[in-house]
Design an enzyme around this catalytic site. Structure first.
Site, PDB file in Angstrom:
ATOM      1  N   TYR A  63      32.326 125.351   8.444  1.00 27.18           N
ATOM      2  CA  TYR A  63      33.661 124.767   8.376  1.00 27.18           C
ATOM      3  C   TYR A  63      34.718 125.858   8.423  1.00 27.18           C
ATOM      4  O   TYR A  63      34.517 126.946   7.869  1.00 27.18           O
ATOM      5  CB  TYR A  63      33.855 124.003   7.065  1.00 27.18           C
ATOM      6  CG  TYR A  63      33.171 122.671   6.977  1.00 27.18           C
ATOM      7  CD1 TYR A  63      33.802 121.522   7.442  1.00 27.18           C
ATOM      8  CD2 TYR A  63      31.911 122.551   6.398  1.00 27.18           C
ATOM      9  CE1 TYR A  63      33.186 120.277   7.326  1.00 27.18           C
ATOM     10  CE2 TYR A  63      31.287 121.323   6.294  1.00 27.18           C
ATOM     11  CZ  TYR A  63      31.932 120.186   6.753  1.00 27.18           C
ATOM     12  OH  TYR A  63      31.315 118.971   6.645  1.00 27.18           O
ATOM     13  N   TYR A 113      23.966 122.021   7.930  1.00 27.89           N
ATOM     14  CA  TYR A 113      24.220 123.229   7.134  1.00 27.89           C
ATOM     15  C   TYR A 113      23.615 123.088   5.748  1.00 27.89           C
ATOM     16  O   TYR A 113      23.431 121.973   5.243  1.00 27.89           O
ATOM     17  CB  TYR A 113      25.716 123.537   7.048  1.00 27.89           C
ATOM     18  CG  TYR A 113      26.567 122.452   6.428  1.00 27.89           C
ATOM     19  CD1 TYR A 113      26.700 122.342   5.047  1.00 27.89           C
ATOM     20  CD2 TYR A 113      27.241 121.551   7.227  1.00 27.89           C
ATOM     21  CE1 TYR A 113      27.483 121.345   4.482  1.00 27.89           C
ATOM     22  CE2 TYR A 113      28.033 120.548   6.673  1.00 27.89           C
ATOM     23  CZ  TYR A 113      28.149 120.450   5.305  1.00 27.89           C
ATOM     24  OH  TYR A 113      28.912 119.463   4.747  1.00 27.89           O
ATOM     25  N   ARG A 165      22.530 119.430   4.643  1.00 27.22           N
ATOM     26  CA  ARG A 165      23.233 118.206   5.047  1.00 27.22           C
ATOM     27  C   ARG A 165      22.894 117.900   6.501  1.00 27.22           C
ATOM     28  O   ARG A 165      22.973 118.766   7.366  1.00 27.22           O
ATOM     29  CB  ARG A 165      24.766 118.392   4.956  1.00 27.22           C
ATOM     30  CG  ARG A 165      25.401 118.537   3.597  1.00 27.22           C
ATOM     31  CD  ARG A 165      25.278 117.342   2.656  1.00 27.22           C
ATOM     32  NE  ARG A 165      25.282 115.997   3.194  1.00 27.22           N
ATOM     33  CZ  ARG A 165      26.356 115.279   3.527  1.00 27.22           C
ATOM     34  NH1 ARG A 165      27.564 115.780   3.379  1.00 27.22           N
ATOM     35  NH2 ARG A 165      26.253 114.052   3.999  1.00 27.22           N
ATOM     36  N   HIS A 193      27.108 115.665  10.444  1.00 26.71           N
ATOM     37  CA  HIS A 193      27.973 114.521  10.157  1.00 26.71           C
ATOM     38  C   HIS A 193      29.418 114.848  10.475  1.00 26.71           C
ATOM     39  O   HIS A 193      29.809 116.018  10.514  1.00 26.71           O
ATOM     40  CB  HIS A 193      27.857 114.105   8.672  1.00 26.71           C
ATOM     41  CG  HIS A 193      28.270 115.165   7.722  1.00 26.71           C
ATOM     42  ND1 HIS A 193      27.426 116.180   7.324  1.00 26.71           N
ATOM     43  CD2 HIS A 193      29.451 115.422   7.100  1.00 26.71           C
ATOM     44  CE1 HIS A 193      28.062 116.988   6.493  1.00 26.71           C
ATOM     45  NE2 HIS A 193      29.310 116.561   6.347  1.00 26.71           N
ATOM     46  N   HIS A 238      33.285 113.690   9.162  1.00 27.71           N
ATOM     47  CA  HIS A 238      34.048 112.967   8.137  1.00 27.71           C
ATOM     48  C   HIS A 238      35.125 112.114   8.805  1.00 27.71           C
ATOM     49  O   HIS A 238      35.825 112.598   9.704  1.00 27.71           O
ATOM     50  CB  HIS A 238      34.736 113.952   7.189  1.00 27.71           C
ATOM     51  CG  HIS A 238      33.798 114.820   6.428  1.00 27.71           C
ATOM     52  ND1 HIS A 238      33.375 114.530   5.152  1.00 27.71           N
ATOM     53  CD2 HIS A 238      33.191 115.987   6.750  1.00 27.71           C
ATOM     54  CE1 HIS A 238      32.554 115.474   4.726  1.00 27.71           C
ATOM     55  NE2 HIS A 238      32.431 116.380   5.672  1.00 27.71           N
TER      56      HIS A 238
END
Lengths: 187, 234
Positions: free
Chosen positions: B102, B141, B151, B154, B156
């Site tokens: 991120y 990640y 995770r 995905h 958000h």
């Protein structure tokens, strides 16, 4: 009927997607009507540890005349164009958001009475699989004694919804868990 | 006055989810207090009038060059539980890059940042509730929830819908991801059909030849309570 889309946590890394614009904390423009206030909200967990930058608060409120800028508010009152009823900030390193807004007016209810001035709050955070909803009321406002929603809250827990004024700043702790846990609502 | 239906049991996670550690000290333990839906709850911020920039819904064109990774199209319809489209509502999304990193100062995962990828987008649904984004497929990640925790990939999503009570933040997953059964965040949703709703479907009709794979993801917001008028069968 379709099954609704489930809520999932906002996670810790939402800043660049949702809260990169700090001007969303400035809801009252220069010409906004009513009493300008600064509202400080601090989010802490069950150990009293503040949520450092990994929580987001959204406010939704009426303007100083108690008018929501939304088609469902059909009263023939013009919403204050210098006021935005929506605010959004991430918590700082100390778990705190400070909004610049106005004290909302009471909102007329179907029975003709007015609500106490209140601000609707949505809390999103890492560790919250769905957001929490609460309200901020203003300590000392006489309308608190008759507000229908506040009367639904057990008296010993009402103080968790009452912001206190100190040095020109209204402040309220939002305690997610533990002793004096904030009252959260199911809508 | 419009009011909104109570969510069906099992649709949403509980606040306290033993497998997701951060919930342990952040989930409220007192019962929520149910309040009636008043003007405060059935109004809400409407963003439809705010201008959306030309590249806001194309995350591959927000920087000087093209991002690394597999280009994808993510599109679908925003509806309510009765299948009514939700027009002119803001859809915000954010994600990590193709390497699973991120653009956030606290993301310390040792995977590269991509100078050509921010990972945030916005769109307004059209008159039929449709939205569309072009982006790159996010990577999986690791996180520190438990040993060897990863995770699944995905994206958000954040939506407002017509009212304060229709606010939703969720995550979209990808079909056939081997990590899905091991994810305590997706797994916190009790109802299997509700979990399936969070998994997008591969869509050949959305796929553009020699350009991008398409994934379809419909988002269903809380429906309205029937009015007496509607109950009379009109």
């Amino acid at each position: 009927m379709r099954i609704a889309t489930a809520s999932q946590t906002v996670g810790p890394f939402f800043n660049f997607g949702l809260t990169a614009n700090p001007s969303l904390g400035k809801m009252a423009g220069d010409g906004a009507q009513g009493e300008r206030i600064r509202l400080s909200l601090r989010v802490v967990d069950g150990d009293g540890i503040p949520a450092p930058g990994d929580a987001m608060l959204e406010l939704w409120q009426a303007d100083a005349n108690g008018k929501y800028n939304h088609p469902e508010d059909t009263r023939p009152v013009t919403a204050d164009a210098a006021f935005c009823g929506f605010g959004r900030l991430e918590t700082d390193g100390n778990g705190t958001c400070v909004f610049e807004t106005v004290k909302p007016g009471g909102v007329p209810q179907p029975d003709g009475t007015l609500t106490a001035p209140h601000i609707n709050v949505s809390i999103f955070a890492r560790g919250l699989l769905k957001h929490l909803v609460t309200r901020v009321y203003f300590s000392g406002d006489p309308a608190n004694d008759t507000d229908a929603v506040l009367q639904l809250v057990p008296e010993e827990r009402r103080s968790t919804l009452l912001a206190q004024q100190e040095n020109g700043l209204w402040h309220l702790e939002i305690r997610l868990q533990g002793a004096d846990e904030t009252v959260f609502f199911e809508l | 006055m419009t009011t909104y239906r109570t969510p069906a049991p099992g649709t949403h996670p509980e606040y306290l989810s033993p497998e997701y550690k951060t919930t342990h000290r952040r989930a409220p333990l007192q019962p929520l207090i149910r309040i009636p839906q008043t003007l405060s709850e059935i109004t809400g911020p409407l963003y439809g009038h705010n201008p959306i920039g030309e590249t806001d819904n194309d995350l591959t064109r927000q920087c000087a060059g093209e991002p690394q990774g597999e280009r994808i199209i993510v599109a679908g319809q925003v509806l309510d539980e009765d299948g009514r489209p939700v027009p002119r509502t803001l859809v915000e999304l954010w994600q990590c890059n193709a390497a699973g990193r991120y653009l956030h100062s606290k993301d310390n995962h040792p995977a590269p940042l991509d100078a050509n990828f921010i990972g945030a987008g916005r769109a307004i649904t059209d008159d039929h509730g449709n939205y569309r984004f072009t982006t790159i497929k996010p990577g999986a990640y690791p996180w520190r929830n438990h040993h060897n925790a990863w995770r699944p990939a995905h994206i958000h999503f954040s939506l407002f819908g017509p009212a304060f009570v229709t606010r939703l933040i969720t995550q979209m997953f990808f079909p056939n991801d081997p990590l899905l059964p091991f994810d305590p965040i997706l797994g916190a949703v009790p109802d299997a059909r509700a979990r399936e709703r969070l998994v997008s479907s591969f869509d050949f009709d959305l796929t553009e030849p020699e350009w991008a794979l398409g994934y379809h993801f419909d988002i269903v917001l809380r429906g309205k309570n029937a009015t007496p008028f509607e109950e009379s069968g009109t």
